[in-house]
Design an enzyme around this catalytic site. Sequence first.
Site, mmCIF file in Angstrom:
data_model
loop_
_atom_site.group_PDB
_atom_site.id
_atom_site.type_symbol
_atom_site.label_atom_id
_atom_site.label_comp_id
_atom_site.label_asym_id
_atom_site.label_seq_id
_atom_site.Cartn_x
_atom_site.Cartn_y
_atom_site.Cartn_z
ATOM 1 N N LYS A 1 2.595 -0.348 8.882
ATOM 2 C CA LYS A 1 2.447 0.994 8.299
ATOM 3 C C LYS A 1 3.670 1.809 8.706
ATOM 4 O O LYS A 1 3.961 1.960 9.900
ATOM 5 C CB LYS A 1 1.167 1.651 8.787
ATOM 6 N N ALA B 1 1.725 7.466 4.635
ATOM 7 C CA ALA B 1 2.567 6.323 4.992
ATOM 8 C C ALA B 1 2.567 5.273 3.892
ATOM 9 O O ALA B 1 1.716 5.270 3.006
ATOM 10 C CB ALA B 1 2.071 5.711 6.307
ATOM 11 N N ASP C 1 -12.373 10.023 9.070
ATOM 12 C CA ASP C 1 -11.853 9.807 7.713
ATOM 13 C C ASP C 1 -12.390 8.491 7.140
ATOM 14 O O ASP C 1 -11.641 7.678 6.603
ATOM 15 C CB ASP C 1 -10.323 9.803 7.722
ATOM 16 N N GLY D 1 0.818 -1.209 0.000
ATOM 17 C CA GLY D 1 0.000 0.000 0.000
ATOM 18 C C GLY D 1 0.846 1.250 0.000
ATOM 19 O O GLY D 1 1.995 1.248 0.448
#
Length: 643
Positions: free
Chosen positions: A38, A21, A132, A16
């Site tokens: 992460k 990050a 979020d 990702g």
Amino acid sequence: MKKMLNDRYEILDKIGDGGMAFVYKARCTILNRIVAIKVLRPEFSNDEEFLLKFKNEALASAGLTHPNIVNIYDVGQDEDINYIVMEYVDGMNLKDLIKKEGSLDYSYALDITKQIAMALNQAHKNGIVHRDIKPHNILISKDKVAKVADFGIAKATTSSTITVVGNVIGSVHYFSPEQARGGYIDKTSDLYSLGIVLYEILTGKVPFKGDTPVNIALKHINEDINFEKDIPNNVPKDIKNLLYKLTQKKQSDRYQDAYELIKDIEHIENDVELDFEEDYELYHTQKLNSLNEELKTNIPKQLKEEGVNTNMRKRSKDKINNKKKMTILGVLFALILSCSIAFVAYSVKDLFTTKNYKMPDFENATLEDATSRLESIGVSVEVRNESYDSSVEKNHIISQIPAVGSSIRKGQTVKFDVSKGGEPVIVPNLVRKTLESVEDILKESDLKEGVIDYEFSSLAEGTIISQKPRAFTEVEQGTGIDFIVSKGEEVKLVKVPNLVGKTLEDARILLVDLGVGKIKYEENKDKKEGVILSQSINAGQHVEESKKIDLIVNEYKEEKVVESPSKKIIEKQISFALSEEEEAVKVVVKEKNTSKTVYDKTINIQESGNMISVPIQGYEGETKEYEIYVDNAFYAKTTAEFK
């Protein structure tokens, strides 16, 4: 990126890439499990604001334990690398799923929304607002479990609200109007964002687009979503109404908490029609009420101002037309009197001719059916009480007043106690437990065993592979839990080959899907030495894969040396050890001087052990040397003295 963090986490692959990050797939070398890590982007490592947000994510979600929230395992720093270790979800994020599929079926969309709502409900109960919620932060596992991630900009709530001053944080396409304005934020703000996510799942696109983030934010504040144009026609009305309520501009018009949303979704899943229209009418009624207040205020005022002139004109007209009015009033009075007499006569007649009925037995009948039957004879229905009762189905009648057989008549009211079904309980996780062991667990949870199916599986026989409803979902007491139970690994049958007359080496090759079992040796001078004389399972039979076949191998016995009249024969043994790593080997022992073979056998080390004893003979006082061969290769030599 380093291959190992803090000598514990082995980086395997990058999975990702976000604005704040990177995310990597890794292996924890201590617990030997796959995790997701992460890692804060290097350019933010010295930015105190971003470091605070990054650490806040771990703090915000570390205390949240829920099947629909990604678990946080660890937080650390390795030199200038800041990282969070979390649960690895084998699947994809919801945004990628929408890109792949275009849009999702409304029933699946509703299920995802419910799972996200359950995660938010847990967060909100712990005083955390996510801020979020977007498809990028929703992970969908291969078994369709939705997990909320990235609490990086979450905030702890104070007095149920958060006021944002300065920079507005979040993802503009999923902003609530109050986020866009930089106003106060509470749990309804997360629910608005969830509504935008549901809209995107159903349509494959976001409702508002623009050239700049500011342009999009303004649309969230000022423009309405076009539900009729954008939502597919096959989406049920209740889901559209649910979406409408989620995305209201005013926080007070939305769902006030996630649990309220979950209950509405469950009603839709169970085909219970929701009365959304009542809420919308109330909204419009409030406008009418304000209009009525205005009328109440202004009309009396107007009448007061006009009162004097009106009364003067009225007195003047009264004097002129008094006689005329009296005549008209007389006629009207006579007409009213005659109508009243007729009405009273008709009413009295109806009272004296009302038919009596016997009260039917409505226990365990549906409220809808009972109401329909009673209203057809003019009897009204009132629900006296609603209560949980696992012995009576939901919306079915528990008891009635008056009792069965009592006399009832038109205009009377009958009262019912109605079941709400079993009390809500949480389904336990029964996967990987044995079928025998779940009986007590189900009993403790006020649940029962449902339909049981069986499938082949690598799990042990009798182990539960899956369950329905899923673990941690809410159901009524008495609900049956369906299981798929393992039948064990599928048995593969193999045909036994004919091994008689073949060598042991040939047998090992032919028994590749089975296996060589115990080996015994017998002598048959009519057969060649070293061949198989018999097998424990006859050729042609079908047996389970990996079944071992016992064999009897032909071995000639050595003739005993007869004692010489002049010299005494001494019998001894020589012993030696073979390697334990071998399974079966051929051992040959020879006299060095004569090359005479004194021992020739194939040894199954796993069966008989690795220590070998070989009987030898020699004349008294004689010394002989022996050479040992293993699988035709020289292995060792030894000397024996016959004393």
